[in-house]
Write an enzyme that holds these catalytic residues in place. Structure first.
Site, mmCIF file in Angstrom:
data_model
loop_
_atom_site.group_PDB
_atom_site.id
_atom_site.type_symbol
_atom_site.label_atom_id
_atom_site.label_comp_id
_atom_site.label_asym_id
_atom_site.label_seq_id
_atom_site.Cartn_x
_atom_site.Cartn_y
_atom_site.Cartn_z
ATOM 1 C CD GLU A 112 32.021 16.277 7.045
ATOM 2 O OE1 GLU A 112 31.789 17.041 7.997
ATOM 3 O OE2 GLU A 112 33.171 15.984 6.663
ATOM 4 N NE ARG A 167 37.632 10.242 17.093
ATOM 5 C CZ ARG A 167 37.155 9.328 17.919
ATOM 6 N NH1 ARG A 167 37.630 9.243 19.145
ATOM 7 N NH2 ARG A 167 36.221 8.497 17.529
ATOM 8 C CB CYS A 182 36.114 13.455 15.049
ATOM 9 S SG CYS A 182 37.219 13.888 13.687
ATOM 10 C CD1 TRP A 231 39.795 15.537 5.620
ATOM 11 C CD2 TRP A 231 41.249 16.438 7.053
ATOM 12 N NE1 TRP A 231 40.320 14.516 6.374
ATOM 13 C CE2 TRP A 231 41.222 15.038 7.265
ATOM 14 C CE3 TRP A 231 42.101 17.224 7.842
ATOM 15 C CZ2 TRP A 231 42.006 14.415 8.224
ATOM 16 C CZ3 TRP A 231 42.875 16.593 8.807
ATOM 17 C CH2 TRP A 231 42.837 15.202 8.976
#
Length: 476
Positions: free
Chosen positions: A365, A146, A143, A360
């Protein structure tokens, strides 16, 4: 020798852009081996057959193969392993609140030991659960966002006993996180695994997803990544027995993935006869390119049930471009909230198979991966949809919710030479697709980060982590 301090191994990391070097010592606290071997690095795999090792005391990882929507029934861990992992976690927890080696710490550990010896497991307190969930996000090495880990909202749904109760908890999760577009991160934790036969599970890989419908000509209407979930073949549910199975055993697995019997896993004659997952459960989509899949949930090891997500909870963003007026004619859209549901939360020796988590979106993506990947909507494909077997997005069906167009039209309408890949028209078109996605989310008031800002935020997070604990779990 007495009096000498133990030497902590150091890994030196160099930032090739700035030339700055940092010393990582956190790696020395890794308790579990990685999945990589001496001849192959498996770090690029997003999901593997078994838990991914994570640095730290708890983790969030895929429990089985990507298509294994029912997950694997691992069963309860051995008490010795539970105690070892629990000790690491509890020590970390009490250290974080400044009560390490106090009477409270000692009493809590004694209670955990007694519980594990009596019933093979124990229960986390509410405070421990919150700490563990935040630390799991902090330790999630894939991720990039973070830096917000301390702000994670944790919804404790461990008292839920039915699929209906699970659905209500998930609706609450969605409403809180969507927040009219001002996205907030959260995790909802359902009851822990006991014997592996009474799991609470979310079968969806994400809380939101678009259905994928195979067409007679080999094309896909909708999202190809969800074809298996939309129309996969389910073996007999736990409440039934297969008449053809030589063992006469009940099944609750997805055909072709992890099954309790080798004959089923290999698809040999005698395996239980299957039927489409969502359709067998009673769901029927509208047959468009953007049908939101139902929520498929199972509580306490019971048969899965499907639930239609209320439309008012699904915030959608229609995709347009700030310069190209024609872009909105393509009819593209995407949902506002990315919420991972197919992950197992592993904390202090306790496993939580049902633990949907949401953050989010980063623009790439949606723009680069979801819309442009060859195995997804593939809107930059060289060919017309009819020439692309098994992938792409079919668009001329009546009421499909998607306008009919040739995939090259994005490049051509931009005035690009699409006759050959060497003109790099796909690269230029891909940038504009991302510009359109970013513009659309921002103009709709929906939280989205660009990849440059996300990278900068991660470098700040790395700096914070180096100062606070000497390292940052990462694997890209």
């Amino acid at each position: 020798m007495p009096g000498l301090k133990k030497r902590i191994p150091v890994i030196r990391l160099k930032n090739v852009s700035s030339g700055e070097e940092i010393n990582d010592t956190l790696h020395s606290s890794v308790a579990r081996a990685t999945e990589c071997g001496g001849k192959a690095c498996l770090g690029s795999l997003m999901a593997m057959n078994g838990p991914r090792a994570m640095t730290g005391h708890m983790a969030m990882h895929p429990p089985a193969e990507p298509k294994d929507y029912s997950k694997s029934n691992e069963g309860q861990r051995e008490p010795e392993k539970v105690l070892r992992l629990a000790r690491e976690f509890i020590d970390s927890f009490y250290n974080s609140i400044g009560k390490f080696d106090t009477e409270d710490h000692t009493d809590r550990w004694a209670a955990i030991e007694a519980d594990v010896m009596e019933r093979g497991t124990y229960d986390l307190t509410g405070e421990e659960l919150v700490y563990g969930a935040k630390l799991a996000w902090r330790n999630s090495q894939r991720c990039i966002g973070r830096i917000q880990w301390t702000r994670l909202q944790v919804f404790d749904a461990r008292t839920v006993t039915t699929a209906d109760g699970m659905f209500k908890a998930i609706c609450n999760h969605i409403e809180y996180c969507t927040n009219k577009g001002n996205i907030r991160s959260a995790i909802t934790v359902f009851p822990q695994r006991t014997d592996g036969k009474h799991d609470y599970r979310v079968w969806n890989q994400q809380l939101f997803g678009f259905a994928g419908y195979p067409q007679p000509d080999g094309s896909i209407l909708g999202d190809p990544i969800n074809v298996d979930f939309t129309q996969a073949r389910l073996l007999s549910l736990p409440s039934r027995r297969s008449k053809n199975c030589p063992q006469g055993r009940p099944y609750g697995e997805v055909s072709g993935t992890i099954c309790p019997e080798p004959c089923v896993a290999r698809g040999l004659k005698g395996a239980a006869e299957g039927s489409p997952v969502c359709m067998e459960l009673g769901w029927k989509g509208k047959g468009t390119a953007f049908d939101i899949l139902p929520m498929v949930l199972s509580a306490n090891g019971e048969d899965p049930e499907y639930f239609v997500i209320p439309e008012e909870l699904v915030l959608m963003v229609n995709i347009s471009h700030p310069q190209f007026e024609w872009f909105k004619e393509l009819g593209l859209r995407w949902y506002a909230l990315p919420a991972v549901a197919g992950m197992l939360f592993d904390c202090g020796g306790i496993q939580f198979p049902g633990s949907p988590f949401s953050g989010w979106y980063m623009v790439t993506e949606v723009g680069a991966r979801d819309l442009c990947d060859p195995h997804r909507y593939n809107i930059l494909a060289d060919q017309h949809w009819a020439d692309v077997p098994n992938i792409g997005l079919r668009s001329k069906l009546p009421d499909s919710g998607f306008q009919f167009f040739s995939f090259q039209e994005v490049g051509r309408r931009m005035g690009l030479d699409t006759s050959t890949p060497s003109t790099l028209w796909k690269d230029r078109a891909l940038v504009e697709v991302n510009v359109a996605v970013m513009h659309s989310y921002q103009s709709s008031g929906v939280t989205m980060m660009d990849h440059h800002a996300a990278s900068e935020s991660f470098m700040k997070h790395l700096e914070n982590e180096m100062k606070s604990r000497g390292g940052c779990p990462s694997d890209w």
